[in-house]
Motif scaffolding. Structure first.
Motif, PDB file in Angstrom:
ATOM      1  N   ASP A 154      -3.250  -4.446   0.765  1.00 44.24           N
ATOM      2  CA  ASP A 154      -2.889  -3.941   2.213  1.00 44.24           C
ATOM      3  C   ASP A 154      -2.261  -4.692   3.074  1.00 44.24           C
ATOM      4  OD1 ASP A 154      -4.414  -1.614   1.689  1.00 44.24           O
ATOM      5  OD2 ASP A 154      -6.470  -2.274   2.635  1.00 44.24           O
ATOM      6  N   ASP A 155      -2.269  -6.147   2.898  1.00 45.85           N
ATOM      7  CA  ASP A 155      -1.475  -6.996   3.711  1.00 45.85           C
ATOM      8  C   ASP A 155      -0.766  -8.070   2.633  1.00 45.85           C
ATOM      9  OD1 ASP A 155      -0.419  -8.743   5.501  1.00 45.85           O
ATOM     10  OD2 ASP A 155      -2.059  -8.933   6.607  1.00 45.85           O
ATOM     11  N   PRO A 188       0.625  -1.278  -0.112  1.00 46.10           N
ATOM     12  CA  PRO A 188       0.132   0.010   0.022  1.00 46.10           C
ATOM     13  C   PRO A 188       0.819   1.323  -0.116  1.00 46.10           C
ATOM     14  CG  PRO A 188       0.067  -0.810   2.146  1.00 46.10           C
ATOM     15  CD  PRO A 188       0.495  -2.006   1.216  1.00 46.10           C
TER      16      PRO A 188
END
Length: 279
Positions: free
Chosen positions: A176-177, A149
């Motif tokens: 995001d992860d 991100p």
């Protein structure tokens, strides 16, 4: 082709092209801007809708025939375009593309067969480096880029310019992860992740290529994060006999992608092939 001459820079139809240098952060917008004739052509040919094209009057005769009939074509005086975009602009063509929902890795590769090649960029910070990496991946048939991100927007003006539009063709999945996504891809697709590090590690020429590979590149200052090194199946390095201890990430990427983009192992070197037994 119907053209729309616009002389007033305050015309609301030009709002998306205004002050581009000051509004380069486009990640949260529903549109993006490309600049230059080639990128306009590549946007039109891509899966992304083209909302409008802007040409200067000096370039109209040469470029207007490339614009589809249903795309608004705005024409501004050449001497005013610099004030509009906020910097000296001589490429003559701009276009506004519309973002589409980003596909997931499962949609893109969940049912893929055969080899897969990915480049993983958890924390690249420079848009020009990401653009260079995208162009390399496009050139050497890498299946996609997996990005964290904090990486630059793949559709930002600078990334698109440096990649010469490769980011319009090449899948770039932003997560995001990213560590968790890598674990899922390893378990589901059998992807093996290799960390590219500086220093003590296996020279890249000596490793065998797994059928499905994710090449993890470090950021510009600190290299590959220790959490990613721990996640990866192995660490590899580019031997450097000179005095420099590291390479720019896009330069290192060029060397490694050229090697790892191969879809098959090279044939074993025989005595004849290395000139040790031939006549």
């Amino acid at each position: 082709m119907t053209t729309i001459p616009i002389d007033d820079l305050n015309d609301p139809r030009l709002a998306v092209y205004r002050s581009l240098k000051a509004t380069n952060t486009t990640r949260d917008l529903n549109h993006f801007i490309v600049e230059g004739e080639r990128l306009v052509d590549r946007l039109i040919a891509s899966r992304y809708p083209t909302d409008s094209v802007l040409l200067t009057d000096r370039h109209l005769d040469r470029l207007q025939t490339t614009v589809p009939e249903d795309v608004p074509l705005y024409v501004v005086p050449f001497e005013k375009v610099h004030d509009l975009v906020g910097f000296p602009f001589h490429r003559g063509a701009l276009a506004c593309g519309r973002r589409l929902p980003a596909p997931s890795w499962r949609e893109l590769w969940g049912t893929a067969s055969g080899t897969l090649r990915f480049v993983v960029c958890p924390q690249i910070s420079n848009p020009e480096n990401l653009g260079s990496i995208a162009r390399l991946c496009d050139a050497f048939d890498v299946d996609g880029i997996l990005a964290g991100p904090s990486c630059p927007d793949p559709l930002s003006r600078r990334v698109l310019r440096v990649s010469m539009g490769s980011a319009l063709r090449l899948p770039v999945v932003v997560a995001d992860d990213l560590l968790s996504m890598a674990a899922d891809m390893e378990n589901t697709l059998g992807v093996e992740f290799f960390a590219a590090v500086a220093g003590e590690a296996t020279p890249f020429e000596e490793v065998s290529l797994p059928p499905r590979l994710g090449l993890v590149l470090g950021d510009e200052d600190r290299g590959v994060d220790p959490a990613w090194v721990a996640r990866c199946r192995r660490s590899i390095t580019i031997p450097m006999p000179g005095r420099a201890s590291s390479l720019n990430v896009s330069t290192a990427a060029a060397i490694l992608i050229y090697r790892f983009a191969s879809r098959a192992e090279p044939p074993p070197r025989t005595q004849a092939s290395i000139g040790l037994g031939g006549t």
